[in-house]
Scaffold this motif. Sequence first.
Motif, short mmCIF file in Angstrom:
data_model
loop_
_atom_site.label_atom_id
_atom_site.label_comp_id
_atom_site.label_asym_id
_atom_site.label_seq_id
_atom_site.Cartn_x
_atom_site.Cartn_y
_atom_site.Cartn_z
N ALA A 89 0.23 -1.35 -7.58
CA ALA A 89 0.17 -0.65 -6.29
C ALA A 89 -1.24 -0.13 -6.01
CB ALA A 89 1.18 0.50 -6.28
N GLY A 90 -1.93 0.35 -7.04
CA GLY A 90 -3.29 0.85 -6.85
C GLY A 90 -4.24 -0.25 -6.46
N LEU A 91 -4.11 -1.42 -7.11
CA LEU A 91 -5.00 -2.53 -6.78
C LEU A 91 -4.76 -3.03 -5.35
CD1 LEU A 91 -4.80 -4.55 -10.13
CD2 LEU A 91 -6.71 -3.15 -9.30
N VAL A 92 -3.50 -3.08 -4.91
CA VAL A 92 -3.18 -3.55 -3.57
C VAL A 92 -3.62 -2.53 -2.52
CG1 VAL A 92 -1.30 -4.15 -2.01
CG2 VAL A 92 -1.29 -5.00 -4.36
N SER A 93 -3.46 -1.23 -2.83
CA SER A 93 -3.75 -0.19 -1.83
C SER A 93 -5.23 -0.11 -1.47
CB SER A 93 -3.27 1.17 -2.35
OG SER A 93 -4.03 1.57 -3.47
N LYS A 94 -6.13 -0.57 -2.35
CA LYS A 94 -7.56 -0.51 -2.06
C LYS A 94 -7.93 -1.38 -0.86
CE LYS A 94 -9.16 -1.69 -6.02
NZ LYS A 94 -10.15 -2.01 -7.09
N LEU A 96 -5.99 -1.91 1.69
CA LEU A 96 -5.26 -1.48 2.88
C LEU A 96 -6.00 -0.34 3.56
CD1 LEU A 96 -1.61 -1.48 1.46
CD2 LEU A 96 -2.73 -3.28 2.78
N PRO A 97 -5.90 -0.21 4.90
CA PRO A 97 -6.58 0.87 5.61
C PRO A 97 -6.08 2.23 5.16
CG PRO A 97 -5.03 -0.26 7.04
CD PRO A 97 -5.13 -1.08 5.80
N ALA A 98 -7.01 3.17 4.94
CA ALA A 98 -6.65 4.51 4.49
C ALA A 98 -5.81 5.22 5.54
CB ALA A 98 -7.91 5.31 4.17
N VAL A 105 2.34 -1.03 7.50
CA VAL A 105 1.63 -2.15 6.86
C VAL A 105 2.59 -3.30 6.60
CG1 VAL A 105 0.38 -2.87 4.80
CG2 VAL A 105 -0.12 -0.66 5.84
N ILE A 106 3.76 -2.97 6.08
CA ILE A 106 4.74 -4.02 5.77
C ILE A 106 5.17 -4.72 7.06
CG2 ILE A 106 7.08 -4.44 4.92
CD1 ILE A 106 6.63 -2.18 2.90
N GLU A 107 5.38 -3.94 8.14
CA GLU A 107 5.80 -4.53 9.40
C GLU A 107 4.72 -5.45 9.95
OE1 GLU A 107 8.41 -5.42 12.34
OE2 GLU A 107 8.79 -4.15 10.57
N ARG A 108 3.44 -5.03 9.86
CA ARG A 108 2.34 -5.84 10.35
C ARG A 108 2.25 -7.17 9.58
NH1 ARG A 108 -3.10 -2.71 10.43
NH2 ARG A 108 -1.69 -1.34 11.63
N LEU A 109 2.50 -7.10 8.23
CA LEU A 109 2.47 -8.33 7.42
C LEU A 109 3.57 -9.29 7.83
CD1 LEU A 109 1.73 -6.85 3.87
CD2 LEU A 109 0.17 -8.21 5.27
N VAL A 127 0.30 3.66 -1.67
CA VAL A 127 -0.36 4.62 -0.77
C VAL A 127 -1.63 3.94 -0.28
CG1 VAL A 127 -1.38 6.90 -0.49
CG2 VAL A 127 0.58 6.56 -2.04
N PRO A 128 -1.67 3.42 0.97
CA PRO A 128 -2.83 2.67 1.46
C PRO A 128 -4.13 3.45 1.30
CG PRO A 128 -1.00 2.48 2.99
CD PRO A 128 -0.59 3.50 2.00
N GLY A 129 -5.13 2.75 0.72
CA GLY A 129 -6.47 3.30 0.55
C GLY A 129 -6.64 4.23 -0.63
N GLN A 130 -5.59 4.52 -1.41
CA GLN A 130 -5.70 5.51 -2.52
C GLN A 130 -6.29 4.89 -3.78
OE1 GLN A 130 -2.02 7.44 -3.50
NE2 GLN A 130 -2.84 8.45 -5.30
N GLY A 131 -5.97 3.66 -4.09
CA GLY A 131 -6.39 3.05 -5.35
C GLY A 131 -5.44 3.43 -6.49
#
Length: 731
Positions: A89-94, A96-98, A105-109, A127-131
Motif C-alpha cells: 500500500a505504501g509503494l502504490v500510494s506514492k 497517487l495524488p496526495a 481513486v478506485i472509481e477513476r481507475l 492512503v494516497p500520497g503517504q508512502g
Amino acid sequence: MRSPMLDWFSSPVFQWEGTGRHRRPKEKWRDRYGLSARPEEHGLVRRLAERLRPQKRSLVIMAVLGIGSVFLNLLGPGLLGYATDLIFAGLVSKDLPANADKNDVIERLREQDKDTLADVLSTVDVVPGQGIDFHRLGLVLLLILGLYLVGSACMLVQGRMVTLVVQRTVRDLREQVESKLTRLPVSYFDGHSKGEVLSRVTNDVDNLQLTLQQVLGQMINSVLSVAGVVVMMLVISWELALIVLVNVPVSVALAIWIGRRAQPRFGEQWQVTETLNSHVEEMYTGHAVVTGFGRRDLAEKVFDEHNEELYTAASRAQATSGLIGPTTRFITDLNYVLVAMVGALRVASGAVSIGDVQAFIQYSGMFSRPLIDMASFSGQLQSGLASMERVFDLLETEEQPPDAERSPEPREVEGRVEFENVSFRYLPDTPLIEKLSLTAEPGQLIAVVGKTGAGKTTLGNLLTRFYDIDGGRILLDGQDIMSMHREELRAGIGLVPQDTWLFGGTIAENIAYGRPDATREQVEAAARATCVDRFVRAMPDGYETVLDDDATAVSAGEKQLITLARAFLSDPAILMLDEATSSVDSRTEAAIHQAMNSLRADRTSFVIAHRLSTIRDADLIVVMDSGQVVESGNHTELLAAGGRYAQLYAGADSGSGTGTADDAGTEAEAGADDAEPDAEGTLPAPSGDGGGSEGRAAIPAARSAPDGQHQPDDLDELDELDFSVWLPGNN
C-alpha cells in the motif's frame, strides 16, 4: 479376458446388503484397503496410555505449552501478511495524488478500464500520497518477533518436559520388565534363549523410547499445528482452503496404507535381530568350544546368513516406509502450485489481498510440513509399535502361581523331606515322573543316580519350586511346600547346580552372595572347607580378585568350588548338589566329600551324581529310571541285591573307578583296561564293596600351599580342621 475395472466394481465395497436405512456395503473401504486400525493396535495404545498415566500432570502442562507455542506461531504468518499489505500500500500510494480519497481513486481507475488494479487497491488500506508507514510497520515486525520468541520459549520448555516424561516412563517400564522377569517361571527361560530375552529388554525398550520421544515431542505439535492452520486458512479464504484440504484425505490414506504394510516388515526385522543377537551371544559364550572343534567357519556362515536375513528384512521395512515421505511431498508440492495459481486469480479479482495470499502460502507450508513430518514418523511409529508389542507380550506372559503368605515368625527347618506320589511333566503329553515316593530324614545324605533323562535334576527343581508338581505333594518337616512362600522355602535350601554362575565382583563377594552379612573369617573358612582357599591365595589379589561376568580368571573346576563355598556359607538346612563336583579332579572331589561329611551334620543333603564312586558313603542311594524309583538302599544293600545299581557299579568299577551311570553299561560290556597311575601318582579306587577307607580313591600328598598356608596331607587330616567357625553364631 475379464476387465480389472469390472473386478474392482464387483468387489464387496460395491455390493450392498440390508434394506432401508440398514442398507450398507458388505465390506468397508477402510477395511478392504487396510486403512482401519487393527484391534491389537488399539490394545497397544491403551496399554501405553496406562503407563503414561502417572505422568498425567506433566502431560497436561506439556499440552498447554504445546497449544501456546502453536497458537503464537500461527499468528506470525497473518501478521507478516499484514506487513506485506502495508509495504504494498505504501509503494502504490506514492504514485497517487496526495489528499485524494481512496474510493475516488478506485472509481477513476475503473473509468479508465483498469479494473484489475482497482480490484487490487480495494483489498489494501491505501492512503494516497503517504508512502510506507514505517512506524506501523516497525510495530508489526516487533510484535512478530516477540510472538516467535515466546513461542520458541514455550517449545523449548515443552521439549524438556517431553524428555522428562519419556525418560520417566521408560525408566518405569524397565523396572516393570525387570520385576516381571523375577516373577516368570523357570520354564519361560528354559523355552527362550538369552539373546531373545535380552533383545526385548534392551533393543525393544530403547526403540520404544525413541518412538515415544518423537510421538510426544513432535507428532502432538504437528496435529495441533494442522488443526490451527486449517482454522486460519478458512478465515482467509475458504476457496483456497478447500484446494488444500481436498488433498489431505489422499495423503493420509496413502500414509496409512503404506504404514500398514510396513509394520509387519518391521516386526520381521526385530524378530531377525533377536535371532542374530541369540547367535552372537551363543558364539561369544561358547567361543572356546567353537574354536576347539574348528567350527568357526560354520559359525561365521550362520552369522552371515542371519546378517543377510536382517539386511533383507530391514531393507524391505525401510523401503516400504520410505515411500510415505516422497508421496506426501509430491501432494504438498501440488498444493503449492494450485494455491499460487488460484491465489493470483483471487488477488486480481479483488477477493483477497496480496498479503492474504502470501500468508496463505505460508499457512499452506505450515499445513504440509506437519503432514510430511507425521508421514516421516510413520516408519518409526510402525517400528515402535512392533517393539511395543514384543515388550507388552513379555509383560503379559503368564507368571508363576502366587505365593502363600509368609510365616509371621521364621520357622526352624529340620530337613525332613517327603515326596508322596509325586507326578510331573514338562510337556502336557510327555510324562516324566509318575507316582514317585521318597523320604529323606534330617541329617541324611541321599544320593540320586540314574541315566540321563531319568528325572534326577527334576527332583531338585520340584523341591525348590522352580517347577510346581502336577500331582501328589512334597512335604518339608510335615508342611506342604505349596503352602510355603517361595523365598522362605528356598532360604533353607542350598542349591549348587551343575551349570555354575558367578557375577562380576570379587571372589569374596561371590562366596558371600547367599549371606551378605558374613564376616571375612567366615568367608575364608567356607573357602578352606571347599578347597577354594588353596587356589585363591595363589592369586595376586587373593579374595579381592575381581571376576568379570564370564569369570575367565578361574577355571571351570574353580568356578564350581566357589559355588560350593557359596552354598556352604549360606548354612542351609538342606543341601542340593546337582553334579556339583563334575568339573573338579578326583583328589579335590574326595577332599570336598570328606569335608562335607563334617559339614552335613544336622542337615539333609541330596547329591545327584554320575560318578558312582563318590556316593558309596550315602545313607540312602536312590536309583531312578524313567521318573520312577526302581531301587533304594545303602551301597552294601544295593550291591547285595544285584539289581540295577549293582550293574551300574560293576560297569563303573571295571573302568577307571570314576565311571558314570550313563557309561557304566558300555564299559561293563567292552571291558576297560587296568587303570594306570596318573602323573601325580593317584590310583583309582580298588574294586570291592566300598566299605571303609579301602573303598576310597587314594590321595597323593598335597603340595605346599602358598604364603605358608597348611594343606592336609591326607583325608584323615581333614577331620582335624575346624569347619564350625563359619557357621552362624561363630563370628
